[in-house]
Design an enzyme around this catalytic site. Structure first.
Site, mmCIF file in Angstrom:
data_model
loop_
_atom_site.group_PDB
_atom_site.id
_atom_site.type_symbol
_atom_site.label_atom_id
_atom_site.label_comp_id
_atom_site.label_asym_id
_atom_site.label_seq_id
_atom_site.Cartn_x
_atom_site.Cartn_y
_atom_site.Cartn_z
ATOM 1 N NE ARG A 95 19.195 2.522 60.525
ATOM 2 C CZ ARG A 95 20.300 2.276 59.811
ATOM 3 N NH1 ARG A 95 21.475 2.740 60.169
ATOM 4 N NH2 ARG A 95 20.229 1.541 58.713
ATOM 5 C CD GLU A 138 42.062 0.695 54.274
ATOM 6 O OE1 GLU A 138 42.727 -0.081 53.547
ATOM 7 O OE2 GLU A 138 42.518 1.257 55.283
ATOM 8 C CG HIS A 141 41.487 -4.406 52.588
ATOM 9 N ND1 HIS A 141 41.799 -5.728 52.399
ATOM 10 C CD2 HIS A 141 42.522 -3.685 52.094
ATOM 11 C CE1 HIS A 141 43.000 -5.811 51.823
ATOM 12 N NE2 HIS A 141 43.449 -4.588 51.632
ATOM 13 C CD1 TRP A 167 32.882 1.318 49.654
ATOM 14 C CD2 TRP A 167 31.042 2.328 48.891
ATOM 15 N NE1 TRP A 167 32.714 0.950 48.353
ATOM 16 C CE2 TRP A 167 31.592 1.547 47.854
ATOM 17 C CE3 TRP A 167 29.877 3.061 48.637
ATOM 18 C CZ2 TRP A 167 31.018 1.476 46.594
ATOM 19 C CZ3 TRP A 167 29.310 2.981 47.384
ATOM 20 C CH2 TRP A 167 29.879 2.196 46.384
ATOM 21 C CB ALA A 247 26.366 0.907 64.138
ATOM 22 N NE ARG A 248 28.082 -5.381 62.321
ATOM 23 C CZ ARG A 248 29.220 -6.062 62.407
ATOM 24 N NH1 ARG A 248 29.480 -6.794 63.482
ATOM 25 N NH2 ARG A 248 30.095 -6.010 61.432
ATOM 26 N N GLY A 344 2.595 -3.524 41.556
ATOM 27 C CA GLY A 344 2.738 -3.587 40.099
ATOM 28 C C GLY A 344 3.580 -2.429 39.596
ATOM 29 C CD GLU A 368 27.234 -0.475 60.769
ATOM 30 O OE1 GLU A 368 27.696 -1.194 61.673
ATOM 31 O OE2 GLU A 368 27.307 0.756 60.772
ATOM 32 C CG ASP A 372 26.125 -14.448 52.260
ATOM 33 O OD1 ASP A 372 25.042 -14.867 52.725
ATOM 34 O OD2 ASP A 372 26.381 -14.421 51.046
HETATM 35 C C1 LIG Z 1 25.912 3.474 51.352
HETATM 36 C C2 LIG Z 1 27.002 2.832 52.142
HETATM 37 C C3 LIG Z 1 27.431 3.440 53.319
HETATM 38 C C4 LIG Z 1 28.509 2.890 54.038
HETATM 39 N N1 LIG Z 1 28.965 3.541 55.162
HETATM 40 C C5 LIG Z 1 30.124 3.124 55.756
HETATM 41 C C6 LIG Z 1 30.735 3.881 56.799
HETATM 42 O O1 LIG Z 1 30.184 4.895 57.269
HETATM 43 N N2 LIG Z 1 31.937 3.481 57.292
HETATM 44 C C7 LIG Z 1 32.579 2.376 56.818
HETATM 45 O O2 LIG Z 1 33.663 2.085 57.286
HETATM 46 N N3 LIG Z 1 32.020 1.616 55.830
HETATM 47 C C8 LIG Z 1 30.824 1.964 55.284
HETATM 48 N N4 LIG Z 1 30.249 1.233 54.257
HETATM 49 C C9 LIG Z 1 30.978 0.063 53.748
HETATM 50 C C10 LIG Z 1 30.362 -1.268 54.132
HETATM 51 O O3 LIG Z 1 30.530 -1.513 55.500
HETATM 52 C C11 LIG Z 1 31.000 -2.354 53.239
HETATM 53 O O4 LIG Z 1 30.439 -2.175 51.938
HETATM 54 C C12 LIG Z 1 30.753 -3.756 53.770
HETATM 55 O O5 LIG Z 1 31.549 -4.012 54.902
HETATM 56 C C13 LIG Z 1 31.066 -4.840 52.718
HETATM 57 O O6 LIG Z 1 32.312 -4.639 52.174
HETATM 58 P P1 LIG Z 1 32.518 -4.614 50.577
HETATM 59 O O7 LIG Z 1 31.493 -3.704 49.982
HETATM 60 O O8 LIG Z 1 33.940 -4.314 50.328
HETATM 61 O O9 LIG Z 1 32.158 -6.072 50.084
HETATM 62 P P2 LIG Z 1 33.124 -7.362 50.104
HETATM 63 O O10 LIG Z 1 33.739 -7.520 51.443
HETATM 64 O O11 LIG Z 1 34.011 -7.305 48.929
HETATM 65 O O12 LIG Z 1 32.056 -8.519 49.910
HETATM 66 C C14 LIG Z 1 31.437 -8.765 48.633
HETATM 67 C C15 LIG Z 1 30.587 -10.029 48.744
HETATM 68 O O13 LIG Z 1 31.419 -11.134 49.135
HETATM 69 C C16 LIG Z 1 30.921 -11.737 50.315
HETATM 70 N N5 LIG Z 1 32.027 -12.219 51.141
HETATM 71 C C17 LIG Z 1 33.098 -11.506 51.611
HETATM 72 N N6 LIG Z 1 33.890 -12.285 52.348
HETATM 73 C C18 LIG Z 1 33.318 -13.509 52.374
HETATM 74 C C19 LIG Z 1 33.648 -14.763 52.985
HETATM 75 N N7 LIG Z 1 34.713 -14.908 53.791
HETATM 76 N N8 LIG Z 1 32.818 -15.825 52.775
HETATM 77 C C20 LIG Z 1 31.715 -15.690 52.015
HETATM 78 N N9 LIG Z 1 31.334 -14.550 51.413
HETATM 79 C C21 LIG Z 1 32.130 -13.464 51.592
HETATM 80 C C22 LIG Z 1 30.098 -10.660 51.010
HETATM 81 O O14 LIG Z 1 29.111 -11.231 51.865
HETATM 82 C C23 LIG Z 1 29.504 -9.929 49.819
HETATM 83 O O15 LIG Z 1 28.365 -10.606 49.378
HETATM 84 C C24 LIG Z 1 29.131 1.714 53.573
HETATM 85 C C25 LIG Z 1 28.649 1.071 52.424
HETATM 86 C C26 LIG Z 1 27.595 1.614 51.714
HETATM 87 C C27 LIG Z 1 27.109 0.926 50.477
#
Ligand SMILES: Cc1cc2nc3c(=O)[nH]c(=O)nc-3n(C[C@H](O)[C@H](O)[C@H](O)COP(=O)(O)OP(=O)(O)OC[C@H]3O[C@@H](n4cnc5c(N)ncnc54)[C@H](O)[C@@H]3O)c2cc1C
Length: 389
Positions: A95, A138, A141, A167, A247-248, A344, A368, A372
């Protein structure tokens, strides 16, 4: 073993679907049973994406399915959602492939591209001959994508791009990457084709989730582009966010498919496995879990259908989509964990699909917009107060 792909339809929602919607769903369901299920566990174990499915999905009109013109199938949004549901009933990685190709990459060009860009890319993307990826996140970010460090600088009549995207689903198999970058006026999008000097993609290793999906890091080092590579209508963060809303929407439906597979498997197992004096299904604690699972799936189905109808009527707001993504994925993850528990020790082996879905859903809950972050979006909507910063 129970028919894991079988629908769960407690409230006769089938009666609310048109014949065309049902036909689309059933066609995809059969495709998934025939072409995907036989070797999806192997792809997950080997961390490979089943590329041979791409032309088959294209032939069925599943890529850009809800777009009109440019060789796309022009289905309504409920049919599109049902497609996502059936694909994710098999694997979230499959998907994800379809979501990234359709809702992120094709939609970015469809909504923000020039007519020339649309003519050049969309028909080939619908045919599966050109694959896309969407580079927003990034290394430093994710949730705060607006703080991105990737820069595009004017160079005569063209642009020079520098930055790193991480990612990125489909990154190394994509023929064209949608790269979001900052220019003097704010954020905009660029179409970066594979092979452009200075542009490289590396696959990310060591994932325990989404193993049947390609996830890459994209590096841009002095990548030179013509002005024709810029998406002319993409102005500001609202452009990539609009793609994410598309997408969402599909993810909210897809999660129901993954949850359904886990529930069916756990129900079947609980009915056939005897411990102490009777089948597991005869114990109240197990029934409590099964009822919770089936209740949440049924509620999620209702949310999806109404969301789809609102979207088809042009009345769906991004907050409606946040509600559905947050709720349905959060519940699907809980359902997968409960299903794993009911099996189990058998819940951790790939003889059953549950552990794979459970691990995948950890990603779906994060990407996406994390669970939170959608809580904050909804919190802002109902209180009028933003709690982001
Ligand atoms: C397998 C996979 C495929 C992906 N595919 C794509 C893609 O095709 N294109 C793309 O651009 N990205 C992609 N992503 C990236 C994905 O969108 C990001 O991982 C996501 O946006 C979260 O960002 P982060 O991992 O940097 O977590 P962070 O932003 O660092 O967040 C870490 C934790 O902190 C929490 N947090 C952050 N800010 C706040 C706040 N203000 N208040 C409270 N809690 C907060 C979050 O909820 C989370 O629990 C993919 C990720 C994965 C794992």
């Amino acid at each position: 073993m129970a028919d894991l792909m079988k629908d769960l339809d407690f409230f006769n929602l089938d009666e609310l679907l048109s014949d065309e919607e049902k036909m689309t769903r059933d066609t995809v369901k059969q495709f998934v049973e025939r072409e995907v299920m036989p070797d999806i566990e192997r792809h997950f174990a080997d961390a490979t994406f089943p590329m041979r499915l791409v032309p088959l999905m294209a032939e069925m009109g599943l890529l850009g399915a809800n777009m009109k013109g440019y060789g796309c199938a022009g289905m309504n949004n409920v049919a599109y959602g049902l497609i996502m549901q059936e694909l994710e009933a098999a694997d979230s990685g499959l998907r994800s492939f379809a979501s990234v190709q359709s809702a992120l990459s094709m939609h970015a060009i469809y909504a923000f591209g020039s007519e020339q860009q649309k003519q050049r890319y969309l028909p080939e993307m619908a045919r599966g001959r050109l694959l896309g990826c969407f580079g927003l996140t990034e290394p430093d970010h994710g949730s705060d994508a607006g703080a991105m460090e990737t820069r595009a600088k004017r160079d005569g009549r063209g642009w020079v791009l520098n930055g790193v995207k991480r990612w990125i689903t489909n990154g190394s198999i994509a023929d064209v990457a949608i790269i979001w970058a900052k220019v003097d006026e704010g954020i905009t999008g660029f179409l970066v084709e594979k092979g452009t000097p200075g542009f490289t993609a590396f696959d990310m290793k060591g994932k325990f989730s989404m193993r049947a999906s390609i996830t890459s890091e994209l590096v841009l080092e002095d990548v030179r582009l013509d002005d024709g590579a810029r998406l002319p209508e993409a102005r500001g963060l609202r452009a990539p966010l609009a793609c994410l809303t598309q997408a969402r929407f599909g993810i909210a439906w897809g999660a129901v498919g993954a949850a359904r597979t886990c529930y069916r498997c756990a129900l079947d197992y609980a009915k056939s496995r005897r411990q102490f004096s009777r089948p597991l299904a005869g114990y109240q604690l197990v029934q409590n879990k099964l009822v919770k699972m089936f209740t949440e799936i049924t509620k999620a189905q209702l949310v999806c259908l109404q969301l789809g109808r609102l979207k088809d009527a042009g009345k769906a707001r991004p907050e409606h989509v946040s509600f559905a993504k947050r709720n349905n994925v959060g519940e699907a993850l809980e359902i997968a964990r409960m299903a794993r528990d009911i099996l189990g020790a058998n819940g951790i082996v790939n003889e059953y699909p549950i552990i794979r879905h459970m691990l995948n859903l950890e990603t779906v809950n994060t990407y996406e917009g994390t669970f939170d972050i959608h809580t904050l979006i909804l919190g802002r909507d109902i209180t009028g107060e933003s709690a982001f910063e």
